[in-house]
Design a protein around this motif. Structure first.
Motif, PDB file in Angstrom:
ATOM      1  N   ASP A   1      56.793  36.123   0.250  1.00 61.53           N
ATOM      2  CA  ASP A   1      56.998  36.071   1.787  1.00 61.53           C
ATOM      3  C   ASP A   1      58.061  35.411   1.984  1.00 61.53           C
ATOM      4  OD1 ASP A   1      54.850  37.710   2.068  1.00 61.53           O
ATOM      5  OD2 ASP A   1      53.766  35.978   2.879  1.00 61.53           O
TER       6      ASP A   1
ATOM      7  N   ASN B   1      59.869  35.924   9.858  1.00 59.53           N
ATOM      8  CA  ASN B   1      58.984  35.833   8.670  1.00 59.53           C
ATOM      9  C   ASN B   1      58.880  37.286   8.106  1.00 59.53           C
ATOM     10  OD1 ASN B   1      57.443  34.988   6.383  1.00 59.53           O
ATOM     11  ND2 ASN B   1      55.700  34.584   7.675  1.00 59.53           N
TER      12      ASN B   1
ATOM     13  N   LEU C   1      60.975  33.312   4.846  1.00 62.01           N
ATOM     14  CA  LEU C   1      61.482  33.083   5.950  1.00 62.01           C
ATOM     15  C   LEU C   1      62.861  32.981   6.627  1.00 62.01           C
ATOM     16  CD1 LEU C   1      60.146  32.097   8.958  1.00 62.01           C
ATOM     17  CD2 LEU C   1      60.465  29.712   7.902  1.00 62.01           C
TER      18      LEU C   1
END
Length: 713
Positions: free
Chosen positions: A53, A112, A55
């Motif tokens: 993931d 995100n 950001l």
């Protein structure tokens, strides 16, 4: 507008440094201290591995504050495609990305991205608009994809040479180091660059290194071989081990080609052989199992082929000679890069060889011929802004060195050269070819008002002259609305824009002048190759408040299209119901009132003035339901419940008292009602009737309406 200068950021991971130009950070004023809107990112280049993931940080400030969400718009794009929007308090996003509406209100527009893949590699743009001011920050995301590693061994019993193949596949970026070892001895180390690798269909790379050694030197020993791969996506090298007996044995299994690079649609022979000493081979004692990525795909047992896929051939005759090779017919890219195992058993002895097949397109990607690029020039802009981007894009280009030149008439605006390993605006497509683009910012009004002609020239080694393409004149959309807006029911309206160019449009839905929805759908194509875009609006209408849709395009704002309503509002339903009830009550009242009518009593006298009879006129409907009563001085003298059974002119002689009789006379020319003249005749003419008070009362037994008329003699 103001933009910062361009600097160079060097990111080092493993042994592969990556040089990335820092993106421009834009603010909406000439002075940072006086800026009404400022947009920035603390991290202009991010490096991450696939499946993680990420950001992407984007922040902005507004002077003076606080931030009003209704005046704010945030747009995130990835490689030119919109992936998230924040418009007037509403977040619209694609699956897999998260943009928080709460943090945006505080000046944090960070995005995100969940479970990133190689397709997320490239430029990301965070654009903020507030009260007409615009600012943006560009962030480059480098996605690292970890390689799969295989160590393959191939040899022939009659040969003194054997081959070790160290294979890495499915990795990005393309720089990789491959090392082959035998125990602690390094056989070969190779740092591979683009010419030594091939592109896979998903845009990742494959690479291999091969080492040949003399088997006779190590004959009689079990040898440990190692394949070691170093890549920027790895914190430490990946190592694959192979313990291979290189002794002479009574039963051996081998392959002369452990790795094959083949073309999609071609036939592939997976070579697998075995020797039995002493011979000859008894096929009844041979068992062969072929496996593909861990699944059985073909088998041979006790002299015959027991199973195989329809596109595979395993020859029973060849097995008798020690040839267990498997022929794959018309292999395709759906099979993908795959590992195969050939497992042979003979009289309890077993042998296994594995091999790897890389399936490529029809073009030989190790020696790709020149491919003439396909060039397009498009104008991309926010229809609500005067600024736009000219994007010159090239598809199917090889080799990857290419130069873009933007011109306005004869004036050169920008020249940019690209190489696949250096440019952030070039992506591999597989089959050894690439896609590339170059972008130039312009004022859209020069195209709208002045009809300025912009040209993109692409210089490439596949053509002798530059390939030129000219920006076509913008075409306004044709807007229509369809759907049914039914009052008090869930309704859906569709606003459609068709035949427009460039392909960026914004739909705005309004109730009166209030904006209810802003939509920026991607354009699609009809079967006749006409571009169109649609926006859907779902609602439950409670009134006929005007609902309209307008389309914003670089050519201007379209005429509003209005929804038409059917059905009734709640107020109209109540009004109709009340009207119906009133009509019913009035009808019932009229029926009740008209059910019986009684005109005053009239005395019938002789010539001497003596009263001979009393007469009144009875009107109404269903007179057979009317009861007529006669009274003298409030005492009932007769009752007739079946008055209409008397024939016209008939006489009903009362039994008690006998001094009276009742007659029924017809009455004509009455509209919609029945009528009878009722006569009470007096058979005596004595003076006892003088001063008497007579009454006639008619009562309708259905409606209960009763009327009385009286006369004093």
């Amino acid at each position: 507008m103001f933009s910062s200068g361009l600097s160079l950021l060097t990111v080092t991971r493993g042994e592969s440094p990556v040089n990335v130009p820092l993106p421009h950070i834009h603010i909406s004023s000439f002075s940072v201290t006086d800026a009404a809107l400022k947009v920035w990112t603390p991290q202009a280049h991010q490096v991450s591995c696939s499946t993680a993931d990420v950001l992407l940080q984007c922040h902005f400030s507004v002077i003076p504050g606080p931030i009003d969400p209704n005046r704010l718009k945030v747009t995130w794009t990835q490689n030119g495609l919109t992936i998230a929007n924040y418009i007037q308090g509403q977040v619209i996003r694609r699956p897999g990305v998260v943009l928080s509406g709460k943090t945006v209100k505080s000046g944090n527009a960070s995005l995100n991205i969940k479970n990133i893949t190689f397709q997320n590699n490239g430029w990301n743009k965070c654009e903020v608009e507030y009260d007409g001011d615009k600012g943006w920050a560009d962030i480059y995301l480098s996605v690292r994809v970890t390689p799969q590693v295989f160590l393959l061994y191939s040899s022939e019993p009659q040969s003194s040479q054997a081959k070790l193949t160290c294979l890495a596949t499915g990795f990005y970026p393309p720089d990789v180091n491959l090392t082959l070892k035998r125990k602690d001895e390094t056989l070969k180390t190779e740092k591979l660059t683009s010419p030594s690798k091939w592109l896979l269909d998903g845009g990742t790379f494959g690479a291999r290194t091969v080492s040949t050694f003399d088997v006779t030197v190590v004959r009689g020993n079990r040898e440990l071989f190692i394949c070691e791969v170093t890549h920027s996506s790895l914190d430490e090298p990946i190592r694959k081990y192979l313990l291979k007996p290189v002794t002479e044995a009574a039963f051996t299994v081998w392959t002369p080609q452990a790795h094959q690079l083949v073309h999609s649609g071609s036939d592939v022979l997976l070579q697998c052989y075995f020797n039995v000493t002493p011979g000859p081979i008894n096929p009844k004692l041979v068992t062969i199992i072929w496996m593909y990525n861990g699944r059985m795909i073909a088998g041979y047992n006790q002299g015959r082929v027991e199973w195989r896929h329809y596109y595979m051939i395993l020859s029973e005759e060849e097995v008798k000679t020690g040839n267990a090779s498997l022929l794959l017919s018309a292999i395709n890219t759906e099979s993908g890069d795959a590992q195969y195992w050939c497992d042979v058993e003979y009289q309890g002895e077993t042998g296994l060889v594995d091999m790897y097949v890389s399936v490529r397109g029809k073009t030989d990607t190790l020696q790709v011929s020149l491919t003439v690029p396909h060039v397009t020039l498009t104008l991309n802009s926010d229809p609500q802004s005067s600024q736009g981007n000219l994007t010159c894009e090239v598809l199917k280009v090889y080799p990857v060195d290419i130069t873009f030149t933007f011109k306005k008439k004869d004036e050169t605006l920008k020249t940019e050269g690209m190489v696949v390993d250096e440019s952030l605006f070039m992506w591999p497509l597989g089959e050894g070819i690439c896609r590339a683009k170059s972008v130039y910012e312009i004022d859209v009004t020069t195209v709208q008002d002045n009809g300025e002609s912009f040209t993109c020239e692409v210089t490439h080694s596949s053509v002798n002259q530059p390939i030129r393409t000219t920006l076509s004149k913008p075409v306004a959309p044709v807007v229509s609305m369809r759907g049914a807006a039914v009052l008090q029911k869930d309704s859906q309206m569709v606003c459609r824009a068709e035949g427009f160019s460039p392909l960026s449009v914004v739909f705005k839905w309004r109730k009166d002048e209030e904006i209810m929805k802003t939509d920026t759908p991607q354009a699609s194509w009809t079967p006749d190759n006409t571009p169109f875009a649609e926006s859907w609006y779902q609602f439950t209408p409670h009134s006929r408040e005007p609902l309209s849709c307008e389309v914003w395009h670089v050519t201007g704002v379209s005429e509003r299209k209005y929804a038409t309503y059917s059905g009734l509002t709640l107020e109209e339903v109540i009004r109709v119901a009340v009207t119906i009830i009133i009509i019913i009550f009035l009808s019932l009242f009229i029926l009740w009132w008209s059910s019986v009518g009684l005109f005053p009593l009239i005395p019938v006298m002789d010539v001497d003035g003596v009263t001979l009879a009393l007469q009144c006129t009875l009107t109404g409907w269903r007179l057979q339901l009317v009861t007529v009563e006669w009274f003298k001085n409030d005492q009932q003298i007769c009752v007739d419940k079946k008055l209409t059974e008397l024939e016209d002119g008939g006489e009903n002689v009362l039994r008690d008292p006998p001094e009276y009789s009742v007659k029924q006379l017809p009455v004509k020319d009455l509209c919609c009602l029945d009528g009878n003249a009722l006569r009470l005749e007096m058979k005596t003419t004595t003076e006892e009737f003088e001063g008497a008070k007579f009454k006639c009362r008619a009562t309708h037994r259905l409606t209960r309406r009763s009327l009385v008329c009286g006369l004093e003699i």
